[in-house]
Design a protein around this motif. Sequence first.
Motif, PDB file in Angstrom:
ATOM      1  N   VAL A  44      26.193 -34.353 -29.288  1.00  0.00           N
ATOM      2  CA  VAL A  44      26.825 -34.937 -28.103  1.00  0.00           C
ATOM      3  C   VAL A  44      26.049 -34.463 -26.876  1.00  0.00           C
ATOM      4  CG1 VAL A  44      28.951 -35.259 -26.781  1.00  0.00           C
ATOM      5  CG2 VAL A  44      29.074 -34.828 -29.247  1.00  0.00           C
ATOM      6  N   ARG A  45      25.533 -35.422 -26.099  1.00  0.00           N
ATOM      7  CA  ARG A  45      24.780 -35.058 -24.889  1.00  0.00           C
ATOM      8  C   ARG A  45      25.771 -34.784 -23.752  1.00  0.00           C
ATOM      9  NH1 ARG A  45      22.913 -37.205 -20.223  1.00  0.00           N
ATOM     10  NH2 ARG A  45      20.808 -36.616 -19.508  1.00  0.00           N
ATOM     11  N   HIS A  46      25.795 -33.550 -23.286  1.00  0.00           N
ATOM     12  CA  HIS A  46      26.736 -33.028 -22.285  1.00  0.00           C
ATOM     13  C   HIS A  46      28.136 -32.918 -22.890  1.00  0.00           C
ATOM     14  CE1 HIS A  46      24.130 -34.196 -18.548  1.00  0.00           C
ATOM     15  NE2 HIS A  46      23.608 -33.215 -19.258  1.00  0.00           N
ATOM     16  N   GLU A  47      29.014 -32.194 -22.195  1.00  0.00           N
ATOM     17  CA  GLU A  47      30.413 -32.126 -22.636  1.00  0.00           C
ATOM     18  C   GLU A  47      30.961 -33.547 -22.705  1.00  0.00           C
ATOM     19  OE1 GLU A  47      32.586 -29.728 -19.888  1.00  0.00           O
ATOM     20  OE2 GLU A  47      31.837 -27.844 -20.707  1.00  0.00           O
ATOM     21  N   ILE A  48      31.603 -33.895 -23.807  1.00  0.00           N
ATOM     22  CA  ILE A  48      32.123 -35.259 -23.976  1.00  0.00           C
ATOM     23  C   ILE A  48      33.105 -35.582 -22.852  1.00  0.00           C
ATOM     24  CG2 ILE A  48      33.944 -34.508 -25.583  1.00  0.00           C
ATOM     25  CD1 ILE A  48      31.992 -37.864 -25.705  1.00  0.00           C
ATOM     26  N   VAL A  49      33.936 -34.614 -22.489  1.00  0.00           N
ATOM     27  CA  VAL A  49      34.781 -34.656 -21.293  1.00  0.00           C
ATOM     28  C   VAL A  49      34.792 -33.240 -20.735  1.00  0.00           C
ATOM     29  CG1 VAL A  49      36.240 -36.544 -22.106  1.00  0.00           C
ATOM     30  CG2 VAL A  49      36.925 -34.190 -22.597  1.00  0.00           C
ATOM     31  N   HIS A  50      35.196 -33.082 -19.482  1.00  0.00           N
ATOM     32  CA  HIS A  50      35.140 -31.772 -18.856  1.00  0.00           C
ATOM     33  C   HIS A  50      36.356 -30.933 -19.219  1.00  0.00           C
ATOM     34  CE1 HIS A  50      32.025 -33.013 -15.604  1.00  0.00           C
ATOM     35  NE2 HIS A  50      31.462 -32.395 -16.623  1.00  0.00           N
ATOM     36  N   ASN A  51      36.374 -30.438 -20.463  1.00  0.00           N
ATOM     37  CA  ASN A  51      37.422 -29.504 -20.852  1.00  0.00           C
ATOM     38  C   ASN A  51      36.924 -28.676 -22.030  1.00  0.00           C
ATOM     39  OD1 ASN A  51      40.004 -28.608 -22.419  1.00  0.00           O
ATOM     40  ND2 ASN A  51      40.648 -29.043 -20.326  1.00  0.00           N
ATOM     41  N   GLN A  52      36.857 -27.368 -21.843  1.00  0.00           N
ATOM     42  CA  GLN A  52      36.286 -26.481 -22.849  1.00  0.00           C
ATOM     43  C   GLN A  52      37.139 -26.424 -24.102  1.00  0.00           C
ATOM     44  OE1 GLN A  52      33.233 -25.619 -22.162  1.00  0.00           O
ATOM     45  NE2 GLN A  52      33.048 -24.719 -24.184  1.00  0.00           N
ATOM     46  N   HIS A  53      38.457 -26.587 -23.969  1.00  0.00           N
ATOM     47  CA  HIS A  53      39.339 -26.577 -25.141  1.00  0.00           C
ATOM     48  C   HIS A  53      39.037 -27.782 -26.040  1.00  0.00           C
ATOM     49  CE1 HIS A  53      41.970 -23.301 -23.677  1.00  0.00           C
ATOM     50  NE2 HIS A  53      41.618 -23.756 -22.490  1.00  0.00           N
ATOM     51  N   VAL A  54      38.806 -28.931 -25.428  1.00  0.00           N
ATOM     52  CA  VAL A  54      38.445 -30.136 -26.181  1.00  0.00           C
ATOM     53  C   VAL A  54      37.094 -29.940 -26.861  1.00  0.00           C
ATOM     54  CG1 VAL A  54      37.839 -32.584 -25.984  1.00  0.00           C
ATOM     55  CG2 VAL A  54      39.797 -31.672 -24.711  1.00  0.00           C
ATOM     56  N   VAL A  55      36.130 -29.420 -26.106  1.00  0.00           N
ATOM     57  CA  VAL A  55      34.782 -29.195 -26.647  1.00  0.00           C
ATOM     58  C   VAL A  55      34.829 -28.248 -27.845  1.00  0.00           C
ATOM     59  CG1 VAL A  55      32.548 -28.125 -26.125  1.00  0.00           C
ATOM     60  CG2 VAL A  55      33.568 -29.732 -24.503  1.00  0.00           C
ATOM     61  N   GLN A  56      35.557 -27.157 -27.720  1.00  0.00           N
ATOM     62  CA  GLN A  56      35.622 -26.171 -28.806  1.00  0.00           C
ATOM     63  C   GLN A  56      36.273 -26.753 -30.058  1.00  0.00           C
ATOM     64  OE1 GLN A  56      37.584 -22.875 -26.891  1.00  0.00           O
ATOM     65  NE2 GLN A  56      35.728 -22.267 -25.769  1.00  0.00           N
ATOM     66  N   ARG A  57      37.303 -27.587 -29.878  1.00  0.00           N
ATOM     67  CA  ARG A  57      37.940 -28.205 -31.049  1.00  0.00           C
ATOM     68  C   ARG A  57      36.960 -29.129 -31.769  1.00  0.00           C
ATOM     69  NH1 ARG A  57      40.481 -32.701 -32.774  1.00  0.00           N
ATOM     70  NH2 ARG A  57      40.306 -33.829 -30.800  1.00  0.00           N
ATOM     71  N   LEU A  58      36.205 -29.919 -30.996  1.00  0.00           N
ATOM     72  CA  LEU A  58      35.237 -30.832 -31.604  1.00  0.00           C
ATOM     73  C   LEU A  58      34.082 -30.072 -32.246  1.00  0.00           C
ATOM     74  CD1 LEU A  58      35.212 -33.660 -28.903  1.00  0.00           C
ATOM     75  CD2 LEU A  58      36.285 -33.735 -31.169  1.00  0.00           C
TER      76      LEU A  58
END
Length: 316
Positions: free
Chosen positions: A40-54
């Motif tokens: 995924v290029r850049h955080e998919i959305v601006h939220n670290q909790h979402v990023v960590q789950r993915l």
Amino acid sequence: MTKRSLEIRLAAPRGFCAGVDRAIQIVEEALTKWGAPVYVRHEIVHNQHVVQRLEGLGAVFVEELDECPTDRPVVFSAHGVPKAVPAEADRRNMIYVDATCPLVSKVHVEAERHYRAGREIVLIGHAGHPEVIGTMGQLPDGAISLIETDEDAYAFQPQDPANIAFVTQTTLSVDDTADIVAILQQRFPGISTPHKEDICYATTNRQEAVKAMATGCDLFLTIGAETSSNSKRLVEVAKRAGAKDSKLVASASDVNWDWFDGVETLGLTAGASAPEDLVQGLIAACRARFDITVTPFTTATETVTFKLPRVLAEEV
């Protein structure tokens, strides 16, 4: 020991918007279709909790395309990317899925339409934000001028004042943007405007909910990331609308409970990229400390959904 009473005014709408829902679902569906890893290029959305789950599901987040191997799929973030990025992916024969929010894509289309019509284009937005970089990257260098403030709007000097147009970032403060637009329209009465408001429905709805409930709040908390434009705007809107204090927190673990000294009424909302479990976690943390009453403030009902890209449904 008797717990002190605390009223929590809970904003609705809050949290995930249709574009964020779609972007997260795209990564999940890509992992289902192609297996891990999916880049995924850049955080998919601006939220670290979402990023960590993915990340836990097998997504690998990178800053640039050259960090991705050519034999694995890559997803472009919801904020949009410059045209050079998919062009480079095509050149490298990569499989890619564009998760750009359709409302951001609408701004891209508007900018291109103005450019083809020979107009000089003004983009109202925040320098360095991925959405702004993506929008400016739709056209050749110099085709779009960025305006961030009222002062910028007064200082802007177009080549032809009779032949300009403006577009906006989708996650701005509605009121601040209206001020900038008013200045531009006063200075350039013939300026071309968007067919429909560029600031997205979710940004507008979340700000309107905050405005409706901020007066009388001793403290207003917005759950969201420091990198999230729409979340930071909600903090500002709450303060401007009458909250005595207004703060941004990533989750309940970031709350300084000293903030609650003398607080009887708490306003609570979440930015468009913040998951609902963070809201419920903060309410639970309040319940452990106070005798709480939750009062919903609903100002709109959202039914918007966006289709997923066709490539996810195609046979491998």
